[in-house]
Design an enzyme around this catalytic site. Structure first.
Site, short mmCIF file in Angstrom:
data_model
loop_
_atom_site.label_atom_id
_atom_site.label_comp_id
_atom_site.label_asym_id
_atom_site.label_seq_id
_atom_site.Cartn_x
_atom_site.Cartn_y
_atom_site.Cartn_z
N LYS A 115 0.83 -1.21 0.00
CA LYS A 115 0.00 0.00 0.00
C LYS A 115 0.86 1.27 0.00
O LYS A 115 0.43 2.30 -0.50
CB LYS A 115 -0.98 0.00 1.18
CG LYS A 115 -2.10 -1.02 0.99
CD LYS A 115 -3.27 -0.83 1.92
CE LYS A 115 -4.36 -1.85 1.61
NZ LYS A 115 -5.43 -1.87 2.61
N LYS A 197 -5.68 -10.30 -5.21
CA LYS A 197 -6.89 -10.54 -4.44
C LYS A 197 -7.95 -9.47 -4.70
O LYS A 197 -7.61 -8.33 -5.04
CB LYS A 197 -6.57 -10.65 -2.94
CG LYS A 197 -6.54 -9.35 -2.19
CD LYS A 197 -6.60 -9.62 -0.68
CE LYS A 197 -6.78 -8.31 0.07
NZ LYS A 197 -8.13 -7.77 -0.01
N LYS A 200 -11.37 -3.85 -1.76
CA LYS A 200 -12.18 -2.63 -1.78
C LYS A 200 -11.41 -1.50 -2.42
O LYS A 200 -11.96 -0.64 -3.07
CB LYS A 200 -12.51 -2.20 -0.34
CG LYS A 200 -13.67 -2.90 0.27
CD LYS A 200 -13.91 -2.35 1.66
CE LYS A 200 -13.43 -3.30 2.72
NZ LYS A 200 -12.28 -2.88 3.48
P1 ATP Z 1 -8.74 -2.79 1.47
O1 ATP Z 1 -8.45 -2.93 0.01
O2 ATP Z 1 -9.21 -1.43 1.86
O3 ATP Z 1 -7.64 -3.32 2.36
P2 ATP Z 1 -10.13 -5.29 1.72
O4 ATP Z 1 -11.06 -5.68 0.66
O5 ATP Z 1 -8.79 -5.91 1.75
O6 ATP Z 1 -10.03 -3.70 1.71
P3 ATP Z 1 -10.32 -5.39 4.60
O7 ATP Z 1 -11.21 -4.43 5.33
O8 ATP Z 1 -8.87 -5.07 4.57
O9 ATP Z 1 -10.87 -5.54 3.11
O10 ATP Z 1 -10.51 -6.85 5.18
C1 ATP Z 1 -11.73 -7.26 5.82
C2 ATP Z 1 -11.80 -8.76 5.92
O11 ATP Z 1 -12.04 -9.33 4.61
C3 ATP Z 1 -10.50 -9.43 6.41
O12 ATP Z 1 -10.86 -10.53 7.25
C4 ATP Z 1 -9.84 -9.92 5.16
O13 ATP Z 1 -8.98 -11.03 5.38
C5 ATP Z 1 -11.05 -10.31 4.32
N1 ATP Z 1 -10.76 -10.22 2.88
C6 ATP Z 1 -10.42 -9.10 2.21
N2 ATP Z 1 -10.27 -9.37 0.90
C7 ATP Z 1 -10.50 -10.71 0.75
C8 ATP Z 1 -10.47 -11.60 -0.36
N3 ATP Z 1 -10.18 -11.15 -1.58
N4 ATP Z 1 -10.76 -12.90 -0.14
C9 ATP Z 1 -11.05 -13.35 1.09
N5 ATP Z 1 -11.08 -12.58 2.19
C10 ATP Z 1 -10.82 -11.26 2.03
MG MG Z 2 -7.32 -5.27 3.19
#
Ligand code: ATP
Ligand code: MG
Length: 333
Positions: A115, A197, A200
């Site tokens: 990041k 992956k 968001k």
């Molecule tokens: P950001 O990009 O802002 O980091 P994110 O999509 O990674 O957002 P987080 O808020 O960081 O979401 O993570 C929230 C939860 O969702 C965590 O338990 C994380 O492990 C899970 N998670 C995030 N992305 C994935 C994915 N692609 N597959 C499975 N689990 C996920």
């Molecule tokens: Mg994340």
């Protein structure tokens, strides 16, 4: 007497719209196991401000994430839902832990390396210290387990390292939590690049299916989703797109991964994609309906968050008090 249940804590950042990765990797497991535990689920808004953000959008997203916790089936008889920033102890314990965390542990974290690249020359200290805030989030509640997706394993490990170090220097203060990561769905991949992956914070909305996407958006995204030139879908590490979409289909339709792979072993992408589209729309529709209900009833969500904050505060404060005492801080008379 009923025995006291083990405790869990987990959270999601309101950095954007929740997507299928968040649901399949985390929330689905929270719901499936909620009866076995005393659960604490927070919306981690203090984490969301470690990347550039819009204040108004953050407020709206924070509310939306809390409502989606309820909409996906979190039951308040087993869980406490709250907003991280409503509990000052998260920030307070973060400072205490920050003074005890070696800088090189933080610099070595994958998320920081990835990041911070995106932030260029303006990398904030908050992004570096993100894992310490997350350690504080977790340790405050003395949970036994932390249900998360696979990408968060490293963060649970550093949480344990910080706790272990603190306990050995200042006496037993924190419980060392275990990560709770399910095999299937732990890492859902981007629709536009099967090696990344789903996130968001990915700039492209086409890379993910958001839990609140309308049917036509879902259809468009799946239609545009990356494929490969091979006919027949297989579970093959060399075919990340095929493996990912089969996994999503299996989880959304509650079928075994192998039987889904068998069903589509000789189908073309053109036959598979409409089925995935229908399954996704059908799965999300009732969740979206519940979401609308929770967000349109005036005061409903606010009352839940107020109650959640009161309960979380009591528990968090106990741990903060213990950590402060053990560190040698003179408590107010
Ligand atoms: P950001 O990009 O802002 O980091 P994110 O999509 O990674 O957002 P987080 O808020 O960081 O979401 O993570 C929230 C939860 O969702 C965590 O338990 C994380 O492990 C899970 N998670 C995030 N992305 C994935 C994915 N692609 N597959 C499975 N689990 C996920
Ligand atoms: Mg994340």
């Amino acid at each position: 007497m009923t025995p006291v249940k083990p405790r869990t804590l987990s959270g999601i950042q309101p950095t954007g719209q929740l997507h299928l990765g968040n649901y399949l990797g985390a929330m689905r497991n929270w719901v499936a196991q909620q009866e076995k535990y005393d659960n604490y689920f927070c919306v981690v808004d203090l984490h969301a401000i470690t990347i550039p953000h819009d204040p108004q959008q953050l407020r709206a997203a924070t509310r939306a994430v809390a409502a989606l916790y309820l909409a996906c089936g979190i039951d308040l008889t087993h869980a406490t839902i709250f907003i991280q920033s409503h509990i000052p102890a998260h920030s307070q314990l973060t400072w205490l832990l920050m003074t005890q965390t070696p800088l090189n542990w933080l610099e070595a974290m994958t998320q920081f390396k990835e990041k911070s690249l995106r932030q260029g020359e303006n990398v904030g200290a908050g992004l570096l210290n993100y894992p310490v805030l997350m350690a504080a989030d977790i340790l405050l509640y003395q949970p036994h387990a932390v249900p998360v997706g696979a990408d968060q394993k490293e963060h649970i490990e550093i949480t344990r390292d910080i706790a272990r170090r603190f306990n050995s220097l200042y006496g037993e203060t924190f419980r060392l939590p275990e990560p709770l990561i399910q095999k299937e769905g732990a890492r859902i991949m981007s629709l536009t690049d099967g090696t990344k992956k789903m996130s968001k914070s990915d700039e492209s909305d086409l890379s993910r299916i958001n839990l609140l996407d309308a049917p036509d958006e879902i259809q468009k995204k799946i239609k545009k989703a990356k494929t490969d030139p091979i006919r027949g879908l297989t579970l093959d590490p060399k075919r990340p797109e095929s493996t990912n979409l089969l996994t999503i289909y299996a989880l959304l339709t509650s079928q075994a991964l192998e039987s889904v792979a068998q069903e589509f072993a000789i189908s073309g992408w053109g036959q598979f994609k409409p089925k995935l589209t229908d399954a996704t729309i059908a799965f999300l529709e009732p969740m979206q309906e519940r979401y609308r209900h929770f967000t349109t009833e005036p005061g409903y969500l606010e009352a839940i968050l107020k109650q959640g904050a009161e309960k979380a505060h009591a528990l968090a404060h106990e741990t903060l008090y213990q950590a402060s005492t053990n560190l040698g801080l003179l408590l107010p008379p």
